[in-house]
Design an enzyme around this catalytic site. Structure first.
Site, mmCIF file in Angstrom:
data_model
loop_
_atom_site.group_PDB
_atom_site.id
_atom_site.type_symbol
_atom_site.label_atom_id
_atom_site.label_comp_id
_atom_site.label_asym_id
_atom_site.label_seq_id
_atom_site.Cartn_x
_atom_site.Cartn_y
_atom_site.Cartn_z
ATOM 1 N N SER A 49 0.858 -1.183 0.000
ATOM 2 C CA SER A 49 0.000 0.000 0.000
ATOM 3 C C SER A 49 0.896 1.236 0.000
ATOM 4 O O SER A 49 1.873 1.295 0.758
ATOM 5 C CB SER A 49 -0.873 -0.029 1.267
ATOM 6 O OG SER A 49 -1.648 1.132 1.345
ATOM 7 N N GLY A 50 0.624 2.174 -0.876
ATOM 8 C CA GLY A 50 1.429 3.392 -0.951
ATOM 9 C C GLY A 50 2.658 3.270 -1.833
ATOM 10 O O GLY A 50 3.450 4.207 -1.948
ATOM 11 N N LYS A 53 1.080 1.975 -6.991
ATOM 12 C CA LYS A 53 0.383 1.161 -7.997
ATOM 13 C C LYS A 53 -0.684 1.978 -8.732
ATOM 14 O O LYS A 53 -0.700 2.028 -9.958
ATOM 15 C CB LYS A 53 -0.299 -0.064 -7.342
ATOM 16 C CG LYS A 53 0.624 -0.980 -6.582
ATOM 17 C CD LYS A 53 -0.117 -2.147 -5.956
ATOM 18 C CE LYS A 53 -1.165 -1.810 -4.931
ATOM 19 N NZ LYS A 53 -0.652 -1.220 -3.665
ATOM 20 N N ASP A 77 -9.036 -0.576 -4.363
ATOM 21 C CA ASP A 77 -9.999 0.203 -3.578
ATOM 22 C C ASP A 77 -11.347 0.292 -4.291
ATOM 23 O O ASP A 77 -12.403 0.153 -3.672
ATOM 24 C CB ASP A 77 -9.456 1.622 -3.334
ATOM 25 C CG ASP A 77 -8.587 1.678 -2.082
ATOM 26 O OD1 ASP A 77 -8.846 0.895 -1.153
ATOM 27 O OD2 ASP A 77 -7.649 2.489 -2.035
ATOM 28 N N SER A 121 -2.128 -7.679 -3.979
ATOM 29 C CA SER A 121 -1.903 -9.093 -4.359
ATOM 30 C C SER A 121 -0.647 -9.649 -3.675
ATOM 31 O O SER A 121 0.359 -9.918 -4.327
ATOM 32 C CB SER A 121 -1.844 -9.259 -5.880
ATOM 33 O OG SER A 121 -1.112 -8.252 -6.534
ATOM 34 N N GLY A 170 -3.723 -6.784 10.791
ATOM 35 C CA GLY A 170 -3.528 -7.516 9.530
ATOM 36 C C GLY A 170 -3.217 -6.606 8.371
ATOM 37 O O GLY A 170 -3.693 -6.845 7.255
HETATM 38 N N1 PPS Z 1 -5.480 -4.888 6.241
HETATM 39 C C1 PPS Z 1 -5.214 -4.262 5.102
HETATM 40 N N2 PPS Z 1 -4.088 -4.572 4.410
HETATM 41 C C2 PPS Z 1 -3.820 -3.939 3.253
HETATM 42 N N3 PPS Z 1 -4.606 -2.967 2.714
HETATM 43 C C3 PPS Z 1 -5.734 -2.623 3.379
HETATM 44 C C4 PPS Z 1 -6.072 -3.244 4.594
HETATM 45 N N4 PPS Z 1 -7.235 -2.702 5.032
HETATM 46 C C5 PPS Z 1 -7.608 -1.779 4.126
HETATM 47 N N5 PPS Z 1 -6.717 -1.722 3.123
HETATM 48 C C6 PPS Z 1 -6.893 -0.851 1.949
HETATM 49 O O1 PPS Z 1 -7.253 -1.747 0.887
HETATM 50 C C7 PPS Z 1 -6.405 -1.595 -0.225
HETATM 51 C C8 PPS Z 1 -5.843 -2.932 -0.695
HETATM 52 O O2 PPS Z 1 -6.817 -3.675 -1.344
HETATM 53 P P1 PPS Z 1 -6.400 -4.824 -2.359
HETATM 54 O O3 PPS Z 1 -7.666 -5.364 -2.913
HETATM 55 O O4 PPS Z 1 -5.408 -4.301 -3.310
HETATM 56 O O5 PPS Z 1 -5.701 -5.886 -1.383
HETATM 57 S S1 PPS Z 1 -5.311 -7.418 -1.673
HETATM 58 O O6 PPS Z 1 -4.717 -7.484 -3.021
HETATM 59 O O7 PPS Z 1 -6.513 -8.229 -1.583
HETATM 60 O O8 PPS Z 1 -4.349 -7.775 -0.615
HETATM 61 C C9 PPS Z 1 -5.261 -0.716 0.199
HETATM 62 O O9 PPS Z 1 -5.155 0.215 -0.859
HETATM 63 P P2 PPS Z 1 -3.786 0.616 -1.575
HETATM 64 O O10 PPS Z 1 -3.201 1.599 -0.632
HETATM 65 O O11 PPS Z 1 -4.256 1.269 -2.844
HETATM 66 O O12 PPS Z 1 -2.918 -0.570 -1.819
HETATM 67 C C10 PPS Z 1 -5.700 -0.079 1.507
HETATM 68 O O13 PPS Z 1 -6.154 1.221 1.282
HETATM 69 N N1 ADP Z 2 6.924 7.624 -8.074
HETATM 70 C C1 ADP Z 2 6.383 8.318 -7.067
HETATM 71 N N2 ADP Z 2 7.098 9.285 -6.481
HETATM 72 C C2 ADP Z 2 6.596 9.984 -5.455
HETATM 73 N N3 ADP Z 2 5.353 9.823 -4.948
HETATM 74 C C3 ADP Z 2 4.599 8.883 -5.503
HETATM 75 C C4 ADP Z 2 5.064 8.071 -6.590
HETATM 76 N N4 ADP Z 2 4.085 7.214 -6.903
HETATM 77 C C5 ADP Z 2 3.062 7.472 -6.055
HETATM 78 N N5 ADP Z 2 3.377 8.477 -5.237
HETATM 79 C C6 ADP Z 2 2.529 9.039 -4.159
HETATM 80 O O1 ADP Z 2 2.436 8.024 -3.186
HETATM 81 C C7 ADP Z 2 1.110 7.944 -2.690
HETATM 82 C C8 ADP Z 2 0.594 6.537 -2.810
HETATM 83 O O2 ADP Z 2 0.416 6.195 -4.137
HETATM 84 P P1 ADP Z 2 -0.736 5.215 -4.639
HETATM 85 O O3 ADP Z 2 -0.670 5.248 -6.119
HETATM 86 O O4 ADP Z 2 -2.045 5.510 -4.008
HETATM 87 O O5 ADP Z 2 -0.191 3.809 -4.102
HETATM 88 P P2 ADP Z 2 -0.911 2.389 -4.015
HETATM 89 O O6 ADP Z 2 -1.965 2.339 -5.090
HETATM 90 O O7 ADP Z 2 0.188 1.407 -4.265
HETATM 91 O O8 ADP Z 2 -1.469 2.302 -2.629
HETATM 92 C C9 ADP Z 2 0.300 8.985 -3.430
HETATM 93 O O9 ADP Z 2 0.183 10.094 -2.572
HETATM 94 C C10 ADP Z 2 1.125 9.324 -4.642
HETATM 95 O O10 ADP Z 2 0.995 10.685 -4.988
#
Ligand code: PPS
Ligand code: ADP
Length: 223
Positions: A49-50, A53, A77, A121, A170
């Site tokens: 996360s972050g 992607k 999301d 994933s 988790g």
């Molecule tokens: N426990 C936990 N662990 C990880 N992430 C969490 C959790 N709870 C909520 N979220 C939020 O859900 C987003 C991830 O969902 P995904 O469908 O990509 O997850 S997975 O592939 O089934 O593991 C993830 O978004 P991204 O930040 O875009 O990755 C989080 O915002």
């Molecule tokens: N290459 C990058 N350099 C700096 N900041 C980034 C980069 N890619 C994403 N970010 C920043 O990081 C944060 C998380 O990105 P996000 O695309 O939501 O990640 P994910 O989908 O993996 O959770 C956002 O605030 C985005 O602006």
């Protein structure tokens, strides 16, 4: 079976549907790809996360649209608001989440669409199953290789903070696993020579990859 050991049977091991027959006769994928002048494929973003992607997938989709390509974007999301709203974050639910998304992305790719998929994933086995289902040469795994310290520093949704405070259990990377890809087609890092790499640059790398592998042109004419 791994899925059984995680307490859930999926359609990969158990066919709950009976008395069904595969219906042949759809217009071939190649015909659609020729019309669209592109090859159907799944660009599968995986990472913490972050890790960027969604940002990179979104930037790439705009670049592809500018090049006149037909795309679809599936994001964790968003899909969890609809199709997968009944799933949580247990290992079994994450597995089912990825299985469903794998099937949906296969439908898009078989229609000739360049399909961008961004889900954490976290399990290698689940990603590899999708790779097999989508088929050789059509699945492009993109590993967002971003150290957790950087993801945590970004923390756009405040979820790492919550997880560190014990208010979110988790959470991937904190108290839930993330299995790094071993053979991703593309690895995107956050920094090079101590300098942060911008999402636009990461999207450009992917666009060039897709171009160089022939995904952005029609299939070769049948002999
Ligand atoms: N426990 C936990 N662990 C990880 N992430 C969490 C959790 N709870 C909520 N979220 C939020 O859900 C987003 C991830 O969902 P995904 O469908 O990509 O997850 S997975 O592939 O089934 O593991 C993830 O978004 P991204 O930040 O875009 O990755 C989080 O915002
Ligand atoms: N290459 C990058 N350099 C700096 N900041 C980034 C980069 N890619 C994403 N970010 C920043 O990081 C944060 C998380 O990105 P996000 O695309 O939501 O990640 P994910 O989908 O993996 O959770 C956002 O605030 C985005 O602006």
């Amino acid at each position: 079976l791994a899925s059984a050991s995680r307490g859930m049977a999926t359609a990969y091991d158990v066919g709950a549907s009976t008395n069904i027959k595969w219906h042949e006769g759809a217009v071939p994928t190649e015909t659609k790809e020729t019309s669209m002048q592109q090859r159907g494929c799944v660009v599968w973003f995986t990472g913490l996360s972050g890790s960027g992607k969604s940002t990179v997938a979104c930037t790439l989709e705009h670049a592809l649209a500018d090049a006149g390509k037909i795309t679809a974007l599936l994001d964790g999301d968003n899909v969890r608001h609809g199709l997968n709203s009944n799933l949580g974050f247990s290992a079994a639910d994450r597995e089912e989440n990825i299985r469903r998304i794998g099937e949906v992305s296969k439908l898009f790719a078989d229609t000739g669409i360049v399909t961008l998929v961004s889900f954490i994933s976290p399990y290698r086995q689940d990603r590899d199953r999708v790779r097999e289902r989508v088929g050789k040469g059509r699945f492009i795994e993109v590993f967002m290789k971003v150290p957790i310290a950087i993801c945590e520093e970004r923390d756009p949704k405040g979820l790492y903070k919550k997880a560190r405070a014990g208010k979110l259990k988790g959470f991937t990377g904190i108290d839930d696993p993330y299995e790094e890809p071993l053979n991703a087609e593309v690895v995107l890092e956050a920094e090079k020579d101590g300098k942060r790499i911008q999402p636009e640059e990461q999207a450009r790398v992917l666009l060039e990859y897709l171009q160089s592998k022939g995904y952005l042109q029609g299939p070769p004419p049948a002999k």
